[in-house]
Design a protein around this motif. Sequence first.
Motif, PDB file in Angstrom:
ATOM      1  N   ALA A  31     -91.855  41.935  59.066  1.00 17.86           N
ATOM      2  CA  ALA A  31     -90.881  42.420  58.079  1.00 17.86           C
ATOM      3  C   ALA A  31     -90.744  43.938  58.135  1.00 17.86           C
ATOM      4  N   GLU A  74     -83.563  46.820  56.690  1.00 22.76           N
ATOM      5  CA  GLU A  74     -83.564  46.176  55.371  1.00 22.76           C
ATOM      6  C   GLU A  74     -82.652  44.958  55.321  1.00 22.76           C
ATOM      7  N   ARG A  95     -82.678  39.463  58.519  1.00 22.55           N
ATOM      8  CA  ARG A  95     -83.248  38.271  57.886  1.00 22.55           C
ATOM      9  C   ARG A  95     -83.917  37.365  58.933  1.00 22.55           C
ATOM     10  N   LYS A 141     -86.769  39.863  53.159  1.00 24.41           N
ATOM     11  CA  LYS A 141     -86.210  39.609  54.483  1.00 24.41           C
ATOM     12  C   LYS A 141     -86.362  38.148  54.903  1.00 24.41           C
TER      13      LYS A 141
END
Length: 239
Positions: free
Chosen positions: A57, A62, A65, A100
């Motif tokens: 992550a 940001e 995903r 995420k």
Amino acid sequence: MQRLFIGTAGWNIPSQHAAAFPPDGSHLARYAARLPAVEINSSFYRPHRPATYARWAAAVPEEFRFAVKLPKEISHTLRLVGAEAALARFLDEAGQLGPKLGPLLLQLPPSLGFDAATADAFLALLRQRHDGAVVCEPRHPSWFGGEGDALLTRHRVARVGADPPPAPGAARPGGWPGLRYFRLHGAPRMYYSPYAPERLARLAALLRQPGSPETWVIFDNTAEGAAWADALSLLEQAG
């Protein structure tokens, strides 16, 4: 606005596509500089430490995903029955992805037919412990009727649109309409074949049409590296 996530099943960049990604950094960091999402399939075969998920992550932007595949212990060994401990362990691990974390992917074995009581009990258990996006990839023909889709919808679980489709109706996403999730395994040779330009163009046109609030397209034709070129091409065409 529809959110569109396009990626591959795994992020290790094949040498023949290295020039399409930044030269420096880890495979994951380089991958995430060009593509907005990835599907973690290794979690199907073995657990990962929570610290590993946290490190992944931290390596991506940001907005990136991760979709994460549920362990085969749950889907194939236990066949959705008595999975409380295995599910809790997996959720604790994958939960370290934090914001995420994208959809959880439940891929069922081709031999697991639709049993309403079993599926309802497992999905209720999953929903007690996880409120995020969930997608199911059934592969037995009995899942692709109205009863199967109704049960998935009741638990807010989308159904994968798969190519090649394992049964009639499997090519179209179904279940909960709040998420569309396509898994493209390559055709005519699964896991190997790249998709023809005209096929990617048709898919891009479909993705540009109004649809679910969130759409995922994951290329799993990774055996000889086709997935990375297909994903980059589709991302460019779909805008």
